[in-house]
Motif scaffolding. Structure first.
Motif, PDB file in Angstrom:
ATOM      1  N   UNK A  41      -8.451  -7.011  -5.636  1.00 16.22           N
ATOM      2  CA  UNK A  41      -7.347  -7.621  -4.876  1.00 16.22           C
ATOM      3  C   UNK A  41      -7.733  -9.007  -4.375  1.00 16.22           C
ATOM      4  N   UNK A  56      -8.137  -1.747   2.897  1.00 19.38           N
ATOM      5  CA  UNK A  56      -7.401  -2.660   2.021  1.00 19.38           C
ATOM      6  C   UNK A  56      -6.505  -3.614   2.824  1.00 19.38           C
ATOM      7  N   UNK A  79     -11.719  -1.917  -5.875  1.00 24.52           N
ATOM      8  CA  UNK A  79     -10.289  -2.187  -5.668  1.00 24.52           C
ATOM      9  C   UNK A  79     -10.095  -3.375  -4.739  1.00 24.52           C
ATOM     10  N   UNK A 111       0.861  -1.194   0.000  1.00 26.12           N
ATOM     11  CA  UNK A 111       0.000   0.000   0.000  1.00 26.12           C
ATOM     12  C   UNK A 111       0.885   1.227   0.000  1.00 26.12           C
ATOM     13  N   UNK A 125      -8.358   4.274   3.631  1.00 29.17           N
ATOM     14  CA  UNK A 125      -8.147   3.330   2.521  1.00 29.17           C
ATOM     15  C   UNK A 125      -7.221   2.194   2.960  1.00 29.17           C
TER      16      UNK A 125
END
Ligand SMILES: Nc1ncnc2c1ncn2[C@@H]1O[C@H](COP(=O)(O)OP(=O)(O)OP(=O)(O)O)[C@@H](O)[C@H]1O
Ligand SMILES: [Mg+2]
Lengths: 246, 242
Positions: free
Chosen positions: A106, A162, A102, A81, A158
């Protein structure tokens, strides 16, 4: 987790990184400091795979994979990241839509089931709450009209959504007010301080390191690491500046 | 009496595919639509080939919203709108043109502001790949006495290849007072920094492009009937063209 070996890179034919070597193990937090223009952001972009940042030598292994052979989205799926120094504004694309796509891209790449809309919103709400960012802001277009500090908080949200294995955070602290600095520091600890994760913090000031205690501090100047030490090195630099180190 | 086939010297036809036009010449008369006072008219036009012509007359306080998706496999598509607005009428156009290869897409509008205080809003977005040509010719005529007219055109094109071409020609004829005529046009490419940002979060290059193009054309479909359907058709066309 990350082995950077003699990495050299150029931007627009101008050499910026020059035989840079750095190893980051799981469970560690590293800070990189250094003068303006030293190449800190360039290192982040090269590791993220930004077009225009040309690797001219060296290698980077990420959990045993050749990181430099992967496209940017593959690096993300592998667990990398990048928190941007200047997060990009994207009119017309909402955070919620883009982050859900996103995350699911992933997950698919890793052979995991995609998250449903409901499960994703629950996750987004939790991470927004952790960073005290109003969930309504995530329904707006990506970073458009966000203040400098809100953009940095949104970067951390974010990251929380993630859930990467390695986070490279480029000046996440710049632009944050005093309370936001503490909130982001605590957020980084909550999301990333785990035995199987690692963080590379790029910063100019000790203040973020008061919250996110680094195991190692490095000085990047002239495109390479010229000094490494423990958390004390940041205090020493704060007191005496870079001149004695250069 | 048959009109002669236009040549490139004619302002309205300067970017047209005249070979394709010749096959349809003489063109059938435009479909005429009269919207009575205070009423509303909506139409979605899905153009894939040929020349579509519409002539709309808006009585006082009438409204019309026309949305166009010009895309598909045809070499040449042209949509012509002739709109007359009487007092306090309101006209909205949202047009999207998508082309690839050697396709040619054009939207030609003539907006006549005949009455006072009428409003026209035109938003056109073109996405062009390959050697495609996308044109917008927008004429706005504000008649004598049509004071308080408020007309706006927003025309933007996204070129996905260096060989694609976008043409935008606003043409204003104003014979009234207190008139607002705003027109903006811009030709650009996908923002590389934004594409990298999206990819750094895990989107592959095609998905990142799709998301940005969707945002780009969404402005033109805002407020359309069955907006989701138009967007799905447009996204499918983008997959083919880009
Ligand atoms: N596109 C570019 N073209 C030419 N030079 C560039 C380009 N991008 C970066 N550079 C140069 O590369 C050098 C390193 O820049 P970089 O952004 O990595 O510095 P930094 O260490 O992050 O600095 P700061 O502390 O100010 O953020 C600078 O001299 C910069 O001017
Ligand atoms: Mg920088």
């Amino acid at each position: 987790m990350l082995q950077i070996h003699n990495l050299s890179a150029a931007v627009a034919d101008k050499p910026i990184l020059n035989d840079l070597t750095l190893t980051i193990n799981a469970g560690e937090i590293h800070a990189i400091m250094g003068p303006n223009g030293a190449g800190k952001s360039t290192l982040g972009y090269v590791l993220g795979g930004r077009p225009g940042y040309e690797v001219t030598g060296g290698s980077v292994a990420f959990n045993g994979q050749d990181l430099l052979a992967l496209a940017p989205h593959e690096r993300a799926a592998a667990g990398l990241f990048l928190g941007f120094q200047y997060p990009v504004e994207i009119p017309g694309v909402s955070f919620v839509q883009f982050l859900r796509e996103s995350l699911n891209a992933q997950r698919r790449a890793r052979g995991e089931e995609p998250l449903s809309g409901g499960a994703f919103l629950k996750l987004a709400r939790e991470q927004a709450a952790l960073l005290r960012l109003d969930m309504e802001m995530l329904k707006r277009p990506v970073n458009v009209g966000f203040s400098g500090g809100e953009k940095k908080r949104a970067e951390m949200v974010q990251m929380g959504i993630l859930d990467p294995r390695l986070a490279i955070l480029d000046e996440t602290d710049s632009g944050l007010d005093i309370d936001a600095l503490r909130i982001c520091g605590e957020g980084i600890n909550a999301i990333m301080r785990k035995p199987d994760k690692a963080v590379l913090l790029i910063t100019h000031y000790q203040r973020l390191l008061d919250y996110v205690k680094p195991d190692f501090v490095h000085v990047l100047a002239g495109g390479k690491i010229i000094r490494s030490g423990g958390a004390d090195l940041a205090l020493e630099l704060e007191e005496h500046g870079y001149e004695p180190a250069l | 009496m048959t009109l002669p086939l236009p040549t490139r010297k004619a302002e309205d036809w300067r970017y047209a595919d005249l070979t394709a036009t010749a096959k349809q010449w003489p063109l059938p008369a435009a479909e005429r639509i009269a919207v009575p006072a205070g009423e509303a008219f909506t139409r979605n036009i899905i153009a894939d080939g040929g020349i579509t012509r519409l002539s709309v007359e808006l009585a006082p306080d009438a409204k019309a919203a026309i949305h166009i998706l010009s895309a598909g496999t045809a070499e040449y598509s042209r949509v012509e709108l002739d709109v007359t607005l009487h007092a306090s009428a309101n006209f909205t156009l949202g047009g999207v043109q998508i082309g690839g290869d050697a396709q040619n897409r054009e939207i030609v509008t003539r907006i006549h502001h005949e009455g006072t205080g009428a409003i026209s809003r035109q938003t056109v977005r073109s996405v062009l790949a390959g050697h495609a040509i996308g044109s917008f010719l927008g004429q706005i005529a504000v008649a004598r006495g049509a004071n308080g007219t408020d007309a706006a055109q927003s025309v933007r094109a996204m070129l996905l290849s260096p060989t694609a071409t976008a043409n935008a020609r606003p043409e204003l004829e104003i014979f009234a007072d207190d008139v607002k005529c705003a027109h903006g046009c811009a030709v650009g490419q996908l923002d590389a920094a934004a594409l990298f940002y999206l990819q750094s979060r895990g989107l592959d290059p095609a998905a990142a492009r799709r998301l940005m193009l969707q945002a780009f054309i969404a402005e033109a479909f805002a407020g359309a009937d069955d907006q989701a359907h138009l967007m799905n058709l447009a996204l499918a066309a983008l997959e083919r063209a880009a």
